[in-house]
Enzyme design. Structure first.
Site, PDB file in Angstrom:
ATOM      1  N   HIS A  49      53.520  58.224  26.288  1.00  0.00           N
ATOM      2  CA  HIS A  49      54.550  57.355  26.860  1.00  0.00           C
ATOM      3  C   HIS A  49      54.817  56.174  25.942  1.00  0.00           C
ATOM      4  CE1 HIS A  49      56.679  54.727  29.652  1.00  0.00           C
ATOM      5  NE2 HIS A  49      56.754  55.726  30.513  1.00  0.00           N
ATOM      6  N   PRO A  97      54.599  60.684  32.933  1.00  0.00           N
ATOM      7  CA  PRO A  97      53.153  60.634  32.740  1.00  0.00           C
ATOM      8  C   PRO A  97      52.779  59.811  31.503  1.00  0.00           C
ATOM      9  CG  PRO A  97      54.002  62.696  31.904  1.00  0.00           C
ATOM     10  CD  PRO A  97      55.172  61.973  32.540  1.00  0.00           C
ATOM     11  N   GLU A  98      51.522  59.484  31.394  1.00  0.00           N
ATOM     12  CA  GLU A  98      51.020  58.722  30.251  1.00  0.00           C
ATOM     13  C   GLU A  98      51.202  59.487  28.944  1.00  0.00           C
ATOM     14  OE1 GLU A  98      49.201  55.426  28.326  1.00  0.00           O
ATOM     15  OE2 GLU A  98      50.276  55.679  30.194  1.00  0.00           O
ATOM     16  N   ALA A  99      51.101  60.800  28.998  1.00  0.00           N
ATOM     17  CA  ALA A  99      51.325  61.645  27.820  1.00  0.00           C
ATOM     18  C   ALA A  99      51.814  63.008  28.303  1.00  0.00           C
ATOM     19  CB  ALA A  99      50.043  61.800  27.012  1.00  0.00           C
ATOM     20  N   ARG A 121      54.684  51.388  32.919  1.00  0.00           N
ATOM     21  CA  ARG A 121      55.034  51.106  31.519  1.00  0.00           C
ATOM     22  C   ARG A 121      56.550  50.939  31.314  1.00  0.00           C
ATOM     23  NH1 ARG A 121      50.924  51.130  28.086  1.00  0.00           N
ATOM     24  NH2 ARG A 121      49.170  52.538  28.347  1.00  0.00           N
TER      25      ARG A 121
END
Length: 192
Positions: A49, A97-99, A121
């Site tokens: 992200h 998602p974060e990644a 974020r």
């Protein structure tokens, strides 16, 4: 800060972007452009992200590129921003998602439990803002508004906003943390 006169910094940026394009920018089987990660000498077909700020960065940098490269950089910025957007719309919560990964037939989706969280974020919204300001394409404002709606629906808690542990559920578990950058960056960017 340098009034666009720091040629050394510009040269460093240009060389870094050239290396990123040559070594890390990839296109998935489904046509999504992403920036892979280089770890221990191995290319990992994962985009974090945090790397989603690069859509806006490349678009801004493209404004000061040689005339024959400007459109190339705007196209690359739009493609990366679209990929980051896809990571949001492919989740049940419409938050990214974060990644997310690009392997084994998977595209723009977190395949590991440890990557499924969202901590409020700003990077994706940041790219939406810059892309809208530079192109005036209304889709970027619409995409920003969709993030606001998802934040209200899934991250709003009694005392503010909270990150969620799994973007792939419509009944998320909150992490009970409102990160400092949420008010300073994410919400600020969502008012465009």
């Amino acid at each position: 800060m340098s009034d666009k006169k720091d040629m050394e910094a510009k040269s460093m940026y240009d060389r870094a972007l050239e290396a990123i394009e040559k070594n890390l920018v990839k296109k998935s089987a489904g046509g999504l452009t992403y920036i892979a990660e280089w770890r221990g000498g191995i290319l990992d077909h994962k985009m974090g992200h945090l790397a989603c700020f690069s859509g806006g960065m490349i678009a801004l940098g493209g404004q000061h590129a040689a005339e024959e490269q400007k459109q190339h950089y705007m196209d690359l910025a739009a493609e990366i921003t679209r990929t980051c957007h896809e990571s949001y719309v492919r989740s049940d919560s419409k938050l990214g998602p974060e990644a997310f990964r690009f392997d084994s037939g998977t595209e723009a989706v977190a395949t590991r439990l440890s990557d499924r969280y969202y901590i409020l974020r700003p990077e994706v919204v940041e790219s939406y803002l810059y892309m809208w300001r530079l192109t005036h394409d209304p889709k970027y404002r619409q995409w920003g508004w969709e993030v606001v709606e998802a934040l209200e629906k899934y991250c709003r808690v009694e005392a503010g906003f909270s990150g969620i542990r799994d973007v792939y559920t419509t009944n998320p578990s909150h992490d009970n943390m409102q990160q400092s950058f949420f008010l300073a960056e994410t919400l600020k960017l969502d008012v465009f």
